[in-house]
Design a protein around this motif. Structure first.
Motif, short mmCIF file in Angstrom:
data_model
loop_
_atom_site.label_atom_id
_atom_site.label_comp_id
_atom_site.label_asym_id
_atom_site.label_seq_id
_atom_site.Cartn_x
_atom_site.Cartn_y
_atom_site.Cartn_z
N ALA A 626 0.86 -1.19 0.00
CA ALA A 626 0.00 0.00 0.00
C ALA A 626 0.89 1.23 0.00
CB ALA A 626 -0.89 -0.01 1.23
N ALA A 627 0.40 2.30 -0.63
CA ALA A 627 1.19 3.55 -0.64
C ALA A 627 0.26 4.74 -0.43
CB ALA A 627 1.94 3.68 -1.96
N MET A 628 0.75 5.74 0.31
CA MET A 628 -0.04 6.94 0.62
C MET A 628 0.56 8.14 -0.08
SD MET A 628 -2.54 6.58 2.84
CE MET A 628 -2.76 7.86 4.05
N ARG A 629 -0.32 9.02 -0.58
CA ARG A 629 0.19 10.23 -1.23
C ARG A 629 0.77 11.18 -0.19
NH1 ARG A 629 -3.76 13.75 -4.59
NH2 ARG A 629 -4.08 14.64 -2.54
N GLN A 630 1.87 11.82 -0.55
CA GLN A 630 2.52 12.78 0.33
C GLN A 630 2.20 14.20 -0.14
OE1 GLN A 630 4.48 11.45 3.07
NE2 GLN A 630 3.12 9.85 2.26
N ARG A 636 4.37 7.29 -0.52
CA ARG A 636 5.24 6.58 0.41
C ARG A 636 4.70 5.16 0.56
NH1 ARG A 636 6.68 5.99 5.97
NH2 ARG A 636 4.54 6.44 6.58
N ALA A 637 5.54 4.17 0.24
CA ALA A 637 5.11 2.78 0.41
C ALA A 637 5.06 2.51 1.92
CB ALA A 637 6.09 1.84 -0.28
N GLY A 641 8.46 2.38 3.75
CA GLY A 641 8.83 3.77 3.92
C GLY A 641 9.49 4.36 2.67
N GLN A 642 9.60 3.55 1.61
CA GLN A 642 10.25 4.04 0.39
C GLN A 642 9.40 5.11 -0.30
OE1 GLN A 642 10.39 0.18 -1.45
NE2 GLN A 642 12.44 0.59 -2.24
N SER A 643 10.09 6.06 -0.94
CA SER A 643 9.37 7.04 -1.74
C SER A 643 9.20 6.48 -3.15
CB SER A 643 10.18 8.33 -1.76
OG SER A 643 9.59 9.22 -2.66
N ASN A 671 11.85 5.19 -8.25
CA ASN A 671 11.03 4.01 -7.94
C ASN A 671 9.63 4.25 -8.48
OD1 ASN A 671 12.93 2.60 -6.42
ND2 ASN A 671 12.50 3.85 -4.62
N TYR A 672 9.20 3.38 -9.37
CA TYR A 672 7.85 3.50 -9.90
C TYR A 672 6.99 2.34 -9.44
CZ TYR A 672 9.12 7.14 -13.25
OH TYR A 672 9.52 8.30 -13.83
#
Ligand code: ADP
Ligand code: MG
Length: 696
Positions: A626-630, A636-637, A641-643, A671-672
Motif C-alpha cells: 500500500a502507498a499513501m500520497r505525500q 510513500r510505500a 517507507g520508500q518514496s 522508484n515507480y
C-alpha cells in the motif's frame, strides 16, 4: 519437420529421408557425440556428475538420448532435465522429439507451469526447475526419475539453487532407504503425498544427478556435492571479431536499431542476434525495424524479425530456429535466454547492448523490484560466443572498451537478490522446517529469510510458530503462484469475487497487455479509454479480459472454427491496441489456475458491479503493497517507507488518489509502482489488522 504420412508421394518420402539423414549428420558432428560411451560410463560409475561444455556442444539435446539408449529408463523410469526457462524446455523438447523421429508428448515431452505435453509414455522429460520443485510436493523422493539433469546450473536462478539443495537431500534419502529400507506394500516404492521425513525406509532405486553448466567454473558444484567428478566437453568455437563503440551510447535501443541496419546494409550474409532486456523492448524494437524497413526499395534484401522471450507462445518461439526465407536476413531479438539456454542456428552477428533485466531485493524492507543493470563479464563473453558457432563472426558491443573492465566478473546468484517467500513456503511444504539451517549451495542472508518468514506469517501462510497453517498455508503452497497472488485467490473466494481475481492474477502474470505505436499514439489512447476504470488498473485489466472474451463468444455463437475465432481475436486485439501474444498467454494461465482453484474447492463467484467489494478484496490481499500520497505529490510505500511514484502507464497517473495498493515496483531513475487500485486508507486497518492499526 516436413509433413509426412504413410501414403506420401515418393518425392515427399525422399525429402523426408534426406531430412532424417541431415539430422543424423548434425547429431554426429556435435562435439559431445565423440564422448557418448565415456559419458554413459561416467554416469554409471558416479552418483553425481558435473558436465561442463561450451554452449552448442550438444549437452541439452544429446545427453538425455545417450542415457536413454544406455538403459537408464528401464522399469519405466524417467530421465528429467530441468531448465531455468520455459522457452528452453519447450524448444529443446520439440527438437529432441524430432531427432527421435517421434511425436512430442510420447517418448520425449516437456512440462512447464501452465503447459504440460507429457504422457505416461514419456521417458525424457524437459521441464523448468520450478516445476520439478513443485513435483517434489506430491512425490518427495521424486521416485519416478532414475536420473535428474540440472541444466544451465551456472545461471544460478533461485529455483536451481533450491533444487540443488533438495536433490542432494533426496539423493541421500534414496541411497539410505536402499541400504536399510523396506518396501512398504501400500506405497509400492512411491512416496506420493508423504513428507520427505515420512519417506524414510521406503525402498527406491538410487538417484543419479547430473549438473550441467556452460561456464568453466565447476568447482563450486563439485565442492557442494562432496568433490563430485567433473567432465569437460571440448567445444568448437570460431574466432569472433569484437567491436566497441567510441562514445558511450545514451539510448541502447536506438543504437541497436542503427546497428541492425548497418549490418544489414554493409556486412555479408549471416543472421543477427540482438540481446534486449524483455518483452516490451523486443516488441517495440520489432515495430521500429518494420517501420524503418519500409523505407527501403522493395527489391532490396529483406529483414525477417523473430522474437524470443520466455512468455512467447511456443509456436512463435520456434520461428527463431527456422532458416530465414530466401532473400531475407533473420534478425533474432532475444532476452538473455539466447546466451546459453538455446542455440539458434545461422547466427553470425551479435549485438550486445550490455544490459539485462534483473530482480533486486532489499532484505530490510522486504521489497523486490525489477531493474535494468549492466551484465557481467561472463555474460558478455557468452553473448559474443554466439557469433562464432558455425563460422567466424562479429560481435558489436554497444559500449566502450573501457566499460568492459568495470563489469562484475559474474552475476550474483538470484537467491541473494530476491524475495524468498516463495522458496520458504515451498521448503516448509516439503517438510523442511529449519530454513536457516538448510544446506543451500550459497546461503541467502539471514535477514532475507527472516523477512520472508515474517511476510508469510502476515499473509497467514505460517502460524506464529513458523508452521505451515492449515488450510491456507497448504493451499498457498500448492498454487503455482507467488504467495501474494495465491493469497489473493483464497481471499477472493471469501469475498465472493474469485472470478474477477482470477482474471487479475492471470493478467498480472504476463507482461504488457497494452501496446502503442509511435504514429498511432492518439488512436491507442482512445482505444484504451474504452477499457479504463477510474478505480485503477486492476479493474481496467478485468474490462479488457471480459471484452476479449465477448469477442470470442461472438464468433463462437456464429459457429466459427477454432482458427477463425483466433483470427477474430487477433484482429480485435490489433484494433484495440491490445497485445495479442500477452492476452493469449493470460487466457492460458487463466484456464490453468481456474482448474487449480476448482480443485481446491474455492468458491467461483463474481461480485458483479460491486467494485467497492472488489477493491476491498484487493486491499485485503495486497495490503503489504500500500502507498499513501505525500504533500509533494509523491507516494510513500507504507510497509517500507520508500518514496515511490505512480508509473505513467497507470490509469491513476493523473488522478493521484490519496491511497493505493500496487503490484509491481520498477526501478529506473526513480522508484515507480505499477498496476494500482485506489483504496480507502481506513480499509487497511479494518482488513489487515495484523499489520495496520488505526491511529488513536
Ligand atoms: P548445449 O546444451 O551444449 O548448449 P544443445 O544440445 O542445446 O547444446 O544444442 C546442440 C545443437 O543442436 C545446436 O548447436 C543446434 O545446432 C542444434 N539445435 C538445438 N536446438 C535446436 C532447434 N530447436 N532447432 C534446430 N537445431 C537445434
Ligand atoms: Mg544447453
Amino acid at each position: 519437420m516436413p509433413s509426412f504420412s504413410a501414403g506420401a508421394s515418393p518425392q515427399k518420402q525422399q525429402q523426408f529421408a534426406r531430412w532424417r539423414q541431415l539430422i543424423r549428420q548434425q547429431r554426429k558432428s556435435l562435439p559431445i557425440a565423440s564422448v557418448e560411451k565415456r559419458l554413459v560410463e561416467e554416469v554409471r560409475k558416479n552418483d553425481t556428475l558435473i558436465i561442463v561444455g561450451e554452449t552448442g556442444s550438444g549437452k541439452t539435446t544429446q545427453l538425455p538420448q545417450f542415457l536413454y539408449d544406455g538403459g537408464f529408463c528401464q522399469d519405466g523410469k524417467v530421465i528429467g532435465i530441468t531448465q531455468p526457462r520455459r522457452v528452453a524446455a519447450v524448444t529443446v523438447a520439440k527438437r529432441v522429439a524430432e531427432e527421435c523421429n517421434d511425436q512430442l508428448g510420447k517418448k520425449v515431452g516437456y512440462s512447464i507451469r501452465f503447459d504440460d505435453s507429457t504422457s505416461n509414455a514419456t521417458r525424457i522429460k524437459y521441464m523448468t526447475d520450478g516445476l520439478l520443485l513443485r513435483e517434489a510436493l506430491w512425490d518427495p523422493l521424486l521416485s519416478k526419475y532414475s536420473v535428474i539433469v540440472v541444466d544451465e546450473a551456472h545461471e544460478r536462478t533461485v529455483h536451481t539453487d533450491v533444487l540443488l539443495g533438495l536433490l542432494k537431500k533426496v539423493q541421500h534419502s534414496r541411497a539410505n532407504a536402499n541400504k536399510n529400507g523396506k518396501t512398504l506394500p501400500d506405497v509400492q516404492g512411491h512416496s506420493q503425498n508423504l513428507t520427505l521425513k515420512e519417506c524414510q525406509g521406503i525402498r527406491c532405486a538410487p538417484l543419479k544427478l547430473i549438473i550441467m553448466s556452460a561456464s568453466l567454473d565447476a568447482k563450486c558444484f563439485s565442492d557442494y556435492f562432496g568433490c563430485a567428478k567433473a567432465v569437460h566437453i571440448q567445444g568448437r568455437q570460431y574466432p569472433v571479431d569484437i567491436l566497441y563503440t567510441y562514445q558511450p551510447e545514451s539510448d541502447y535501443m536506438d543504437a541497436t536499431l542503427v546497428t541492425i541496419f548497418q549490418i544489414h546494409l554493409e556486412e555479408g550474409p549471416g543472421d543477427i542476434l540482438a540481446f534486449l532486456t524483455g518483452q516490451e523492448e523486443i516488441e517495440s524494437l520489432e515495430r521500429l525495424i518494420h517501420e524503418r524497413a519500409r523505407l527501403f526499395p522493395p527489391e532490396s534484401s529483406r529483414i525477417w524479425v523473430t522474437p524470443v522471450y520466455s512468455s512467447l507462445p511456443s509456436e512463435q518461439q520456434m520461428n527463431a530456429f527456422k532458416p530465414a526465407p530466401a532473400g531475407t536476413r533473420k534478425v533474432v531479438l532475444a532476452t538473455n535466454i539466447a546466451e546459453t539456454s538455446v542455440t539458434i542456428p545461422g547466427i553470425k552477428y551479435v549485438i550486445d547492448p550490455g544490459m539485462v533485466k534483473a530482480r533486486a531485493y532489499n532484505p530490510v524492507t522486504g521489497m523486490e523490484s525489477l531493474i535494468i543493470i549492466p551484465v557481467s563479464k561472463a555474460q558478455v563473453l557468452q553473448r559474443s560466443g554466439r557469433a562464432g558457432r558455425e563460422g567466424p563472426g562479429k560481435c558489436f558491443r554497444l559500449f566502450q572498451e573501457s566499460e568492459f573492465d568495470k563489469l562484475v566478473d559474474s552475476t550474483v546468484p538470484e537467491i541473494k537478490r530476491c524475495n524468498l517467500s516463495n522458496v520458504v513456503l515451498q521448503l516448509k511444504a516439503l517438510g523442511i522446517d529449519d530454513i536457516i539451517g538448510f544446506d543451500f549451495i550459497e546461503k541467502p542472508s539471514r535477514t532475507a529469510i527472516l523477512k520472508s518468514l515474517e511476510q508469510l506469517i502476515l499473509l497467514g501462510a505460517l502460524t506464529d510458530d513458523y508452521k505451515l497453517s492449515d488450510p491456507v498455508g497448504h493451499q498457498m503452497a500448492r498454487l503455482p503462484l507467488d504467495p501474494m497472488y495465491s493469497k489473493a485467490l483464497i481471499v477472493s473466494s471469501k469475498f465472493k469475487c474469485l472470478e474477477e481475481m482470477l482474471i487479475v492474477v492471470s493478467m498480472l502474470s504476463v507482461e504488457s497487455i497494452f501496446f502503442s505505436v509511435r504514429e498511432k499514439l492518439e488512436e491507442a489512447r482512445a482505444a484504451r479509454k474504452g477499457f479504463e476504470s477510474s478505480e485503477g488498473d486492476h479493474i481496467t485489466l478485468v474490462n479488457v479480459y471480459r471484452a476479449s472474451a465477448e469477442c470470442l463468444e461472438k464468433s463462437r455463437n456464429a459457429n466459427a472454427k477454432e482458427k477463425t475465432m483466433e483470427k477474430a481475436l487477433n484482429r480485435w486485439c490489433r484494433e484495440n491496441f491490445i497485445n495479442y501474444r500477452s492476452l493469449r498467454h493470460a487466457r492460458d494461465v487463466h484456464s490453468q489456475i481456474q482448474g487449480h482453484a476448482q480443485q481446491m474447492g474455492l468458491n467461483l463467484s463474481s461480485c458483479g458491479d460491486d467494485m467497492v467489494l472488489f477493491r476491498r478484496c484487493l486491499t485485503s490481499a495486497f495490503f503489504l503493497n500500500a502507498a499513501m500520497r505525500q504533500p509533494d505529490g509523491s507516494y510513500r510505500a507504507l510497509a517500507t517507507g520508500q518514496s515511490v511514484q505512480i508509473h505513467p502507464s497507470s490509469v491513476l497517473f493523473r488522478t493521484k488518489p490519496d491511497c493505493v495498493i500496487f503490484n509491481e515496483l520498477v526501478r529506473t531513475t526513480q522508484n515507480y509502482v505499477k498496476n494500482l487500485t485506489r483504496i480507502d486508507p481506513l480499509w487497511l486497518a479494518e482488513l489487515a489488522p495484523q499489520y495496520y492499526t488505526t491511529e488513536e
